[in-house]
Write a protein that holds these residues in place. Structure first.
Motif, PDB file in Angstrom:
ATOM      1  N   GLN A  94      30.601  67.874  67.899  1.00 50.06           N
ATOM      2  CA  GLN A  94      29.883  66.626  67.636  1.00 50.06           C
ATOM      3  C   GLN A  94      28.509  66.875  67.006  1.00 50.06           C
ATOM      4  N   SER A  95      28.288  68.105  66.529  1.00 50.98           N
ATOM      5  CA  SER A  95      27.103  68.492  65.752  1.00 50.98           C
ATOM      6  C   SER A  95      25.777  68.111  66.407  1.00 50.98           C
ATOM      7  N   PRO A  96      25.526  68.541  67.648  1.00 52.96           N
ATOM      8  CA  PRO A  96      24.225  68.267  68.259  1.00 52.96           C
ATOM      9  C   PRO A  96      23.146  69.153  67.653  1.00 52.96           C
ATOM     10  N   ASP A  97      21.896  68.748  67.809  1.00 48.39           N
ATOM     11  CA  ASP A  97      20.772  69.563  67.335  1.00 48.39           C
ATOM     12  C   ASP A  97      20.448  70.683  68.306  1.00 48.39           C
ATOM     13  N   LEU A  98      20.742  70.465  69.580  1.00 45.55           N
ATOM     14  CA  LEU A  98      20.546  71.480  70.607  1.00 45.55           C
ATOM     15  C   LEU A  98      21.453  71.158  71.771  1.00 45.55           C
ATOM     16  N   LEU A  99      21.622  72.129  72.679  1.00 45.78           N
ATOM     17  CA  LEU A  99      22.408  71.930  73.889  1.00 45.78           C
ATOM     18  C   LEU A  99      21.511  72.077  75.108  1.00 45.78           C
ATOM     19  N   LEU A 100      21.652  71.156  76.052  1.00 45.23           N
ATOM     20  CA  LEU A 100      20.955  71.223  77.337  1.00 45.23           C
ATOM     21  C   LEU A 100      21.994  71.486  78.414  1.00 45.23           C
ATOM     22  N   LEU A 101      21.888  72.616  79.092  1.00 44.01           N
ATOM     23  CA  LEU A 101      22.837  72.995  80.128  1.00 44.01           C
ATOM     24  C   LEU A 101      22.153  72.910  81.488  1.00 44.01           C
ATOM     25  N   GLU A 102      22.544  71.942  82.292  1.00 44.72           N
ATOM     26  CA  GLU A 102      22.004  71.849  83.653  1.00 44.72           C
ATOM     27  C   GLU A 102      22.980  72.528  84.608  1.00 44.72           C
ATOM     28  N   LEU A 103      22.547  73.622  85.200  1.00 37.37           N
ATOM     29  CA  LEU A 103      23.410  74.399  86.080  1.00 37.37           C
ATOM     30  C   LEU A 103      23.396  73.842  87.495  1.00 37.37           C
ATOM     31  N   THR A 104      24.473  74.098  88.224  1.00 41.19           N
ATOM     32  CA  THR A 104      24.472  73.770  89.634  1.00 41.19           C
ATOM     33  C   THR A 104      23.436  74.623  90.361  1.00 41.19           C
ATOM     34  N   GLY A 105      23.017  74.179  91.527  1.00 40.22           N
ATOM     35  CA  GLY A 105      21.920  74.842  92.232  1.00 40.22           C
ATOM     36  C   GLY A 105      22.202  76.256  92.693  1.00 40.22           C
ATOM     37  N   VAL A 106      23.464  76.682  92.665  1.00 41.03           N
ATOM     38  CA  VAL A 106      23.778  78.035  93.126  1.00 41.03           C
ATOM     39  C   VAL A 106      24.284  78.906  91.980  1.00 41.03           C
ATOM     40  N   ALA A 107      23.939  78.547  90.747  1.00 40.79           N
ATOM     41  CA  ALA A 107      24.352  79.328  89.578  1.00 40.79           C
ATOM     42  C   ALA A 107      23.252  80.287  89.164  1.00 40.79           C
ATOM     43  N   ASN A 108      23.655  81.473  88.734  1.00 43.09           N
ATOM     44  CA  ASN A 108      22.718  82.467  88.224  1.00 43.09           C
ATOM     45  C   ASN A 108      22.698  82.375  86.692  1.00 43.09           C
ATOM     46  N   PRO A 109      21.567  82.039  86.084  1.00 41.86           N
ATOM     47  CA  PRO A 109      21.505  81.883  84.616  1.00 41.86           C
ATOM     48  C   PRO A 109      21.974  83.105  83.847  1.00 41.86           C
ATOM     49  N   GLU A 110      21.785  84.299  84.411  1.00 42.29           N
ATOM     50  CA  GLU A 110      22.201  85.513  83.702  1.00 42.29           C
ATOM     51  C   GLU A 110      23.685  85.454  83.354  1.00 42.29           C
ATOM     52  N   GLU A 111      24.497  84.947  84.282  1.00 36.64           N
ATOM     53  CA  GLU A 111      25.933  84.902  84.053  1.00 36.64           C
ATOM     54  C   GLU A 111      26.302  83.850  83.022  1.00 36.64           C
ATOM     55  N   ILE A 112      25.510  82.784  82.929  1.00 33.49           N
ATOM     56  CA  ILE A 112      25.759  81.768  81.915  1.00 33.49           C
ATOM     57  C   ILE A 112      25.407  82.319  80.533  1.00 33.49           C
ATOM     58  N   VAL A 113      24.319  83.078  80.454  1.00 33.59           N
ATOM     59  CA  VAL A 113      23.939  83.703  79.185  1.00 33.59           C
ATOM     60  C   VAL A 113      25.076  84.598  78.702  1.00 33.59           C
ATOM     61  N   GLU A 114      25.706  85.314  79.622  1.00 32.85           N
ATOM     62  CA  GLU A 114      26.826  86.172  79.243  1.00 32.85           C
ATOM     63  C   GLU A 114      27.972  85.346  78.662  1.00 32.85           C
ATOM     64  N   GLN A 115      28.214  84.158  79.222  1.00 31.27           N
ATOM     65  CA  GLN A 115      29.277  83.307  78.701  1.00 31.27           C
ATOM     66  C   GLN A 115      29.000  82.876  77.255  1.00 31.27           C
ATOM     67  N   LEU A 116      27.735  82.762  76.908  1.00 31.22           N
ATOM     68  CA  LEU A 116      27.379  82.359  75.545  1.00 31.22           C
ATOM     69  C   LEU A 116      27.694  83.442  74.524  1.00 31.22           C
ATOM     70  N   THR A 117      28.008  84.639  74.998  1.00 33.51           N
ATOM     71  CA  THR A 117      28.329  85.739  74.083  1.00 33.51           C
ATOM     72  C   THR A 117      29.831  85.936  73.927  1.00 33.51           C
ATOM     73  N   GLU A 118      30.635  85.022  74.472  1.00 34.69           N
ATOM     74  CA  GLU A 118      32.079  85.114  74.285  1.00 34.69           C
ATOM     75  C   GLU A 118      32.427  84.870  72.811  1.00 34.69           C
ATOM     76  N   PRO A 119      33.574  85.378  72.352  1.00 29.70           N
ATOM     77  CA  PRO A 119      33.907  85.308  70.929  1.00 29.70           C
ATOM     78  C   PRO A 119      33.834  83.900  70.336  1.00 29.70           C
ATOM     79  N   GLY A 120      34.236  82.894  71.102  1.00 31.94           N
ATOM     80  CA  GLY A 120      34.237  81.552  70.561  1.00 31.94           C
ATOM     81  C   GLY A 120      32.862  80.931  70.421  1.00 31.94           C
ATOM     82  N   LEU A 121      31.831  81.592  70.991  1.00 28.60           N
ATOM     83  CA  LEU A 121      30.496  80.995  71.015  1.00 28.60           C
ATOM     84  C   LEU A 121      29.411  81.887  70.436  1.00 28.60           C
ATOM     85  N   VAL A 122      29.642  83.176  70.357  1.00 31.31           N
ATOM     86  CA  VAL A 122      28.574  84.141  70.120  1.00 31.31           C
ATOM     87  C   VAL A 122      27.775  83.865  68.849  1.00 31.31           C
TER      88      VAL A 122
END
Length: 361
Positions: A94-122
């Protein structure tokens, strides 16, 4: 398009913080500020329960139309890893200008950053910054209450350590001396982040949007209610959603219009201390696995994680390499996208890493 860069990609702002710290309040303020700047954000919200409370609040409260995805009944750093890529891919369509990711309170951001490096997103997204909200009233108490739960304590500390901006929130509910102790605790785990003190998550928002520009031709559209899609266990993604994981093949266009012939070297414009350095791999790779492992480890504690999709000479099998906790794990995997190696860490010297890599391969 990244500002001052030839590499396509959408900036990602991660909102982190323990349960009840004020993330959704900040998200609403960021949405309002984005509208004032002519930016159309895509929003991904994650909630632990099956009932969508905060997502409904956001979709009703905002006066601007924006894509909204909601992952319920699980944490996207563990049980929802499969869904996050499909949800982000849906937002990107849907061509957004940016993405805002609100994590659940028990999520570690480091692991989400790793997900952003998957082939479909990197090459379709890049980390712009991580904002962590700390509850001034209860943060110190949490450290005591959860002392016996080592994993949760690591998560709470990881939320603080990962942040580019720390917001000590709800300062009106605690004495100034107590707030000072909270700030001292936060500084112990993260001395580099900018620190803000706030009531109701009210902080200057301009710096969070530094370097973010509207996609040409796209403008925010006034609307009383925002369109959104809810993803819960057992619900299929919309057609074309990207999914990947060990043993699964990528569908659609996993490289985000990047051909398998290689990846561009232009680094994205990021204002985050967490850096991801994506290194193209020749297919196949003539380098021995042992040398590749030494290359990853030579950068010391600065590298938090590493991941690679590669195939060695004289082998037909593609492997997924994963590095975490000073250990490297290899796994055979069905993968049809481009081969690459990505390093994730704090303050990585990208120029030096690329120079060493060029000499190696």
């Amino acid at each position: 398009m990244h500002p001052n860069s030839n590499t396509p990609g959408t900036p990602v702002i991660i909102l982190s913080g323990f349960l009840g710290s004020g993330k959704t309040t900040l998200l609403l303020k960021l949405l309002e500020e984005a509208g004032k700047r002519g930016l159309r954000p895509g929003v991904l919200m994650n909630e632990l329960g099956r009932l969508d409370i905060d997502g409904d609040l956001v979709s009703r409260a905002s006066g601007t139309a924006f894509p909204l995805e909601k992952l319920l009944d699980g944490c996207i750093c563990c049980t929802k890893k499969d869904e996050i890529q499909g949800a982000i891919a849906s937002l990107l369509r849907q061509s957004p200008d940016l993405l805002l990711l609100e994590l659940t309170g028990v999520a570690n951001p480091e692991e989400i950053v790793e997900q952003l490096t998957e082939p479909g997103l990197v090459r379709r997204v890049y980390l712009h910054r991580v904002i962590t909200i700390v509850d001034a009233e209860h943060a110190l108490e949490y450290n005591s209450i959860f002392a016996a739960d080592k994993q949760l304590v690591r998560t709470l500390r990881g939320q603080i350590a990962t942040a580019d901006d720390l917001i000590i929130n709800k300062t009106d509910l605690a004495p100034s001396s107590h707030c000072a102790k909270v700030a001292e605790m936060a500084r112990k785990h993260n001395a580099a982040a900018r620190m803000h003190y706030a009531v109701n998550a009210a902080v200057p928002l301009g710096p969070f949007f530094e370097g973010v520009q509207p996609v040409p031709g796209k403008t925010a559209v006034p609307l009383k209610r925002s369109p959104f899609r809810v993803i819960v266990p057992g619900h299929a993604h919309s057609p074309g959603a990207l999914r990947s994981g060990p043993g699964s093949e990528l569908r659609g266009n996993p490289a985000g219009n990047v051909s398998s012939g290689g990846l561009k070297d232009d680094p994205p414009v990021s204002f985050s201390r967490i850096r991801t350095v994506v290194l193209p791999l020749p297919e196949p790779l003539s380098l021995p696995a042992s040398k590749l492992e030494r290359f990853i480890k030579q950068w010391g504690s600065g590298v938090l994680r590493a991941k690679g999709y590669l195939r060695f000479s004289r082998q037909k099998q593609t492997y997924l390499l994963q590095f975490a906790g000073k250990r490297i794990r290899w796994e055979s995997i069905a993968h049809s996208g481009p081969h690459y190696l990505v390093l994730i860490g704090y303050g990585l010297e990208e120029t030096a890493i690329r120079k060493e890599w060029a000499l190696l391969v």
